[in-house]
Design an enzyme around this catalytic site. Structure first.
Site, PDB file in Angstrom:
ATOM      1  N   SER A  98       0.423   2.171   7.633  1.00 64.12           N
ATOM      2  CA  SER A  98       0.316   3.091   7.165  1.00 64.12           C
ATOM      3  C   SER A  98      -0.245   2.720   5.869  1.00 64.12           C
ATOM      4  O   SER A  98      -0.218   1.220   4.871  1.00 64.12           O
ATOM      5  CB  SER A  98       2.074   3.889   7.452  1.00 64.12           C
ATOM      6  OG  SER A  98       2.132   2.250   6.702  1.00 64.12           O
ATOM      7  N   SER A 111       2.275  -5.913  -7.398  1.00 63.38           N
ATOM      8  CA  SER A 111       2.419  -4.798  -8.139  1.00 63.38           C
ATOM      9  C   SER A 111       2.066  -4.844  -9.827  1.00 63.38           C
ATOM     10  O   SER A 111       2.092  -5.587  -9.793  1.00 63.38           O
ATOM     11  CB  SER A 111       3.523  -4.455  -8.144  1.00 63.38           C
ATOM     12  OG  SER A 111       4.295  -2.811  -8.471  1.00 63.38           O
ATOM     13  N   TYR A 135      12.974  -4.803  -7.366  1.00 69.77           N
ATOM     14  CA  TYR A 135      11.318  -4.627  -6.907  1.00 69.77           C
ATOM     15  C   TYR A 135      10.990  -6.022  -8.146  1.00 69.77           C
ATOM     16  O   TYR A 135       9.738  -6.192  -7.240  1.00 69.77           O
ATOM     17  CB  TYR A 135      11.145  -3.539  -6.890  1.00 69.77           C
ATOM     18  CG  TYR A 135       9.463  -3.136  -6.389  1.00 69.77           C
ATOM     19  CD1 TYR A 135       9.289  -2.900  -5.779  1.00 69.77           C
ATOM     20  CD2 TYR A 135       8.479  -2.422  -7.518  1.00 69.77           C
ATOM     21  CE1 TYR A 135       8.364  -3.037  -5.146  1.00 69.77           C
ATOM     22  CE2 TYR A 135       6.961  -2.572  -7.362  1.00 69.77           C
ATOM     23  CZ  TYR A 135       7.130  -2.512  -5.996  1.00 69.77           C
ATOM     24  OH  TYR A 135       6.098  -2.375  -5.266  1.00 69.77           O
ATOM     25  N   THR A 171       1.205   7.259  -1.497  1.00 70.27           N
ATOM     26  CA  THR A 171       1.102   6.479  -0.533  1.00 70.27           C
ATOM     27  C   THR A 171       2.419   7.093   0.186  1.00 70.27           C
ATOM     28  O   THR A 171       3.641   7.784  -0.170  1.00 70.27           O
ATOM     29  CB  THR A 171       1.066   5.033  -0.659  1.00 70.27           C
ATOM     30  OG1 THR A 171       1.349   4.135   0.985  1.00 70.27           O
ATOM     31  CG2 THR A 171       2.706   4.883  -1.539  1.00 70.27           C
TER      32      THR A 171
END
Length: 271
Positions: A13, A138, A151, A186
């Site tokens: 995915s 990221s 994160y 997403t």
């Protein structure tokens, strides 16, 4: 050898699936790993319509699962040319509020999941004499917004790992790239763990309202991988803010980020 071969974690995915389809369009044999077998079957059907493909249940928190994939690739496809350590999850919340259990959860997937992939496939690529490892980080691994400490920390560690590897593995003829996208549409928001409802909603809003989708990002990332780029920042605005951080005195950069954060909070209250 004929077609090149790619393995992608989290390939059922989101960005992983979009990358799998982009590589398949380019004639690669594509192997995807994921923990969601239902989505894995759907993705595999798409890929098989384009060429040679394989799906395997692969939990990146288990080194033996990644080793099993490496063994399968060696036995069935004679090895692998590109490995994309893509599997990841999202988190949000203040440093005082985000729980240690959730810290351990995200570190185990976002950082150690990448470490396990790098460790396993470095051994295989050394044996075959070449390869390309691509780690998905990221923009949050380069730019550190508030209420995203867990994160940001995991993604910054992936950048550091990748920078180390590109030096360490150069003599082994193994290329390394690190991908640092900004927000794009997403299903990442599905996995988000947050310390409070506001942080959860803000993360989901940033993802769901992003201008670009996973397919557009995958196309840009694929082109950069093919060129052998190390840093891959598919968003132009991401490249701009990263340059500002590198070039400005930190005091000025900090003031700019505080102003931007205040503006976002004002817009949130108006919304």
């Amino acid at each position: 050898m004929g077609s090149k071969r790619v393995f992608i974690t989290g390939g059922a995915s989101g960005l992983g699936r979009a990358l799998a389809n982009r590589f398949a369009d380019a004639g690669y044999w594509v192997c995807i790993g994921d923990v969601d077998d239902g989505r894995g079957a759907e993705a595999l059907a798409e890929l098989k319509a384009k060429g040679k493909a394989h799906y395997v249940n692969c939990d990146v928190t288990k080194e033996h699962a990644l080793q099993s994939v490496a063994d399968w690739l060696l036995s069935n496809w004679g090895g692998v040319d590109v490995v994309i350590n893509n599997a990841g999850v999202a988190s949000a919340g203040g440093i005082a509020e985000f729980s240690m259990d959730d810290w351990e959860w995200i570190v185990n997937i976002n950082l150690l999941g990448v470490v396990r992939g790098c460790k396993v496939f470095t051994r295989l690529m050394r044996e075959q004499g070449s390869g390309h490892i691509v780690n998905i980080a990221s923009l949050a691994g380069l730019i550190y917004p508030p209420k995203m400490a867990s994160y940001c920390a995991t993604k910054a560690a992936v950048v550091a790992l990748s920078e180390t590897m590109t030096l360490e593995l150069d003599a082994d003829n193994i290329k390394v790239s690190v991908v640092c996208p900004s927000f794009f549409r997403t299903n990442l928001a599905e996995s988000v763990r947050a310390s409070d409802a506001d942080s959860q909603a803000a993360t989901q809003r940033l993802v769901n309202k992003a201008k670009l989708g996973a397919e557009e990002i995958a196309g840009r990332v694929f082109s950069s991988i093919e060129k052998g780029d190390f840093y891959i920042l598919p968003h132009p605005e991401g490249r701009t803010i990263w340059r500002l951080k590198r070039w400005l005195p930190f005091k000025r950069y900090r003031a700019m980020m505080l102003k931007q954060t205040a503006r976002m909070m004002t817009n949130k209250r108006r919304g």
